[in-house]
Design a protein around this motif. Structure first.
Motif, PDB file in Angstrom:
ATOM      1  N   LEU A  24     -80.986 -10.075 132.623  1.00 47.45           N
ATOM      2  CA  LEU A  24     -81.943  -9.155 133.257  1.00 47.45           C
ATOM      3  C   LEU A  24     -82.542  -8.126 132.298  1.00 47.45           C
ATOM      4  CD1 LEU A  24     -79.776  -8.680 136.453  1.00 47.45           C
ATOM      5  CD2 LEU A  24     -82.025  -9.794 136.380  1.00 47.45           C
ATOM      6  N   ASP A  25     -81.951  -7.964 131.108  1.00 49.96           N
ATOM      7  CA  ASP A  25     -82.476  -7.056 130.096  1.00 49.96           C
ATOM      8  C   ASP A  25     -82.646  -5.619 130.594  1.00 49.96           C
ATOM      9  OD1 ASP A  25     -83.496  -6.141 127.732  1.00 49.96           O
ATOM     10  OD2 ASP A  25     -85.477  -7.068 127.970  1.00 49.96           O
ATOM     11  N   PRO A  26     -81.591  -5.010 131.168  1.00 47.51           N
ATOM     12  CA  PRO A  26     -81.703  -3.611 131.628  1.00 47.51           C
ATOM     13  C   PRO A  26     -81.671  -2.636 130.449  1.00 47.51           C
ATOM     14  CG  PRO A  26     -79.446  -4.355 131.868  1.00 47.51           C
ATOM     15  CD  PRO A  26     -80.242  -5.554 131.372  1.00 47.51           C
ATOM     16  N   GLU A  27     -82.227  -1.409 130.666  1.00 46.21           N
ATOM     17  CA  GLU A  27     -82.131  -0.359 129.652  1.00 46.21           C
ATOM     18  C   GLU A  27     -80.791   0.359 129.753  1.00 46.21           C
ATOM     19  OE1 GLU A  27     -85.728   1.294 131.817  1.00 46.21           O
ATOM     20  OE2 GLU A  27     -86.008   2.160 129.829  1.00 46.21           O
ATOM     21  N   LEU A  28     -80.226   0.306 130.960  1.00 47.02           N
ATOM     22  CA  LEU A  28     -79.099   1.175 131.288  1.00 47.02           C
ATOM     23  C   LEU A  28     -78.200   0.486 132.306  1.00 47.02           C
ATOM     24  CD1 LEU A  28     -77.967   4.204 131.459  1.00 47.02           C
ATOM     25  CD2 LEU A  28     -79.515   4.459 133.400  1.00 47.02           C
ATOM     26  N   ILE A  29     -76.884   0.726 132.189  1.00 43.93           N
ATOM     27  CA  ILE A  29     -75.916   0.230 133.173  1.00 43.93           C
ATOM     28  C   ILE A  29     -75.177   1.442 133.730  1.00 43.93           C
ATOM     29  CG2 ILE A  29     -73.818  -1.145 133.488  1.00 43.93           C
ATOM     30  CD1 ILE A  29     -74.991  -2.709 130.883  1.00 43.93           C
ATOM     31  N   VAL A  30     -75.227   1.618 135.037  1.00 47.65           N
ATOM     32  CA  VAL A  30     -74.535   2.735 135.678  1.00 47.65           C
ATOM     33  C   VAL A  30     -73.316   2.169 136.406  1.00 47.65           C
ATOM     34  CG1 VAL A  30     -74.734   4.683 137.257  1.00 47.65           C
ATOM     35  CG2 VAL A  30     -76.777   3.844 136.067  1.00 47.65           C
ATOM     36  N   VAL A  31     -72.130   2.657 136.062  1.00 50.03           N
ATOM     37  CA  VAL A  31     -70.894   2.193 136.709  1.00 50.03           C
ATOM     38  C   VAL A  31     -70.429   3.259 137.679  1.00 50.03           C
ATOM     39  CG1 VAL A  31     -68.496   1.473 136.359  1.00 50.03           C
ATOM     40  CG2 VAL A  31     -70.222   0.912 134.639  1.00 50.03           C
ATOM     41  N   LEU A  32     -70.151   2.886 138.921  1.00 54.65           N
ATOM     42  CA  LEU A  32     -69.593   3.841 139.866  1.00 54.65           C
ATOM     43  C   LEU A  32     -68.813   3.125 140.957  1.00 54.65           C
ATOM     44  CD1 LEU A  32     -72.024   3.315 141.905  1.00 54.65           C
ATOM     45  CD2 LEU A  32     -72.999   5.376 140.961  1.00 54.65           C
TER      46      LEU A  32
END
Ligand SMILES: [Zn+2]
Length: 403
Positions: free
Chosen positions: A315-323
């Protein structure tokens, strides 16, 4: 209200949503943020002021040049309700149009009871009776399950034990308000993009760990829901051939290996924690330096890192948010997650950012409320007729025509 072209409507809504979500802004800020021409912003904001939706505020702080006049929402009465449904409790919040939580409440709930949907409607109606805002524009609901259409709100959820549950119609009948329902991870991704770490990013992933493992996918500024609302079910990526049985019926899903229940079951079987204990005990053991507990989290972190690497390559994301609830123990996951992620991505993605947020239940419920608050931004029409009703209520509350 005068009739306006659909394109202007989208831009007017975008201006309202931007100011609603991010606070007062100058016309130049709006033009930049929304990629529309300054001349068009000037014309549209003039219309919005004339309609009573926007007001001109004091001049903002100057950064060298002439101070710019800022615009703010005219409403003080408008608000929305967010509901997070979990198998054993409900979290309800009331938010203002800018997304600020003004009231929160938790109720015990038994999702598996035959009368659960009726009880849900009663709980929401009771919460609304104490509303601080005189004009509620709608109700957003986030739940662990599949919702084919946000605006119809018919729910399938193995976690809640619901099949074709008519949640949308039950809540509309009980409250007489527009209702939008979505998978809670999608709602969270929306809240992240409006209020959280995802703000300003067009492409990012929200990965939740806890009882379930899930992902919200934001690509080119839109939440990817898939053909049947099931996109992002990364907990059911098959990772272990002949692995443990998953609640979806398959064997060896990611969630059946590293979900909370699976971690606890393994820890109990290996004698790391007593038979009747839960995830807190396992986290406590890891905090105390128990090497077997640390090894369990380390294995989980490595597996999650490999799966998220695969998603990142896809998906080529800029950012990964883990929660999620599981993020409380993130320090024990991260030492193996980070290397597994970096090793598994293509060279150009090695620097992808990872942010961990320790949001609680009321933040998930705020995400549900964001389903309502973001409808002015709903250029794709995902929210359908209910979204249209939200827009009408929003505009009439601002215009002071609504009691
Ligand atoms: Zn599964």
């Amino acid at each position: 209200m005068s009739s306006i072209s659909p394109r202007s409507d989208v831009n007017r809504s975008a201006i309202l949503s931007r100011i609603g979500a991010q606070g007062p802004a100058s016309r130049a800020d709006l033009a930049r943020a929304l990629s529309i021409s300054p001349a068009l912003v000037t014309r549209l904001t003039r219309e919005l002021i004339a309609d009573g939706l926007l007001i001109e505020l004091e001049h903002g702080p100057s950064s060298g040049g002439r101070p710019a006049q800022r615009l703010g929402l005219a409403t003080r009465s408008g608000g929305a309700i967010g509901v997070k449904i979990a198998p054993d409790h409900l979290t309800l919040v009331e938010v203002s149009i800018d997304g600020r939580v003004v009231r929160a409440h938790t109720d015990p709930f038994e999702a598996s009871a035959p009368v659960a949907v009726g009880r849900l409607a009663d709980a929401v109606a009771t919460f609304i009776a104490g509303a601080e805002h005189s004009a509620l524009v709608g109700i957003g609901v986030g739940l662990p399950g599949n919702v084919l259409a946000q605006s119809e709100g018919i729910v399938d959820s193995t976690q809640l034990g619901w099949s074709q549950a008519p949640v949308g119609s039950a809540l509309r009948a009980a409250t007489n308000l527009p209702v939008l329902i979505d998978n809670n991870v999608n709602a969270l991704a929306l809240a992240e993009s409006l209020f959280g770490a995802g703000r300003g990013h067009s492409d990012f992933l929200v990965v939740t760990i806890g009882t379930g493992i899930g992902a919200g996918i934001v690509a080119s500024d839109a939440i990817i829901r898939g053909s049947s609302g099931n996109a992002g079910e990364i907990g059911h990526i098959p990772v272990a051939e002949d692995g443990p049985l998953c609640q979806c019926g398959a064997h060896g899903c990611l969630e059946a290996v590293i979900g909370e229940q699976a971690l606890v079951a393994t820890a109990v079987a290996e004698g790391v924690i007593p038979a009747d204990s839960g995830i807190e005990a396992l986290q406590g053991a890891a905090d105390d330096g128990d090497t077997r507990a640390l090894a369990l989290f380390s294995t989980a972190g490595r597996l999650l890192g490999r799966v998220v690497a695969g998603l990142t390559n896809t998906l080529d994301p800029e950012l990964i948010v883990v929660l999620g609830e599981g993020a409380k123990a993130w320090e024990h996951w991260s030492s193996s997650f980070e290397p597994a992620l970096r090793a598994g991505v293509i060279p150009r993605k090695r620097g992808v950012s990872v942010v961990v947020e320790r949001w609680q239940d009321d933040r998930w419920a705020q995400g549900a409320a964001a389903l309502v608050l973001s409808t002015p931004f709903d250029a794709e029409g995902v929210s359908g007729e209910q979204g249209q009703l939200v827009r009408e209520r929003l505009i009439s509350s601002m215009a002071g025509e609504h009691a």
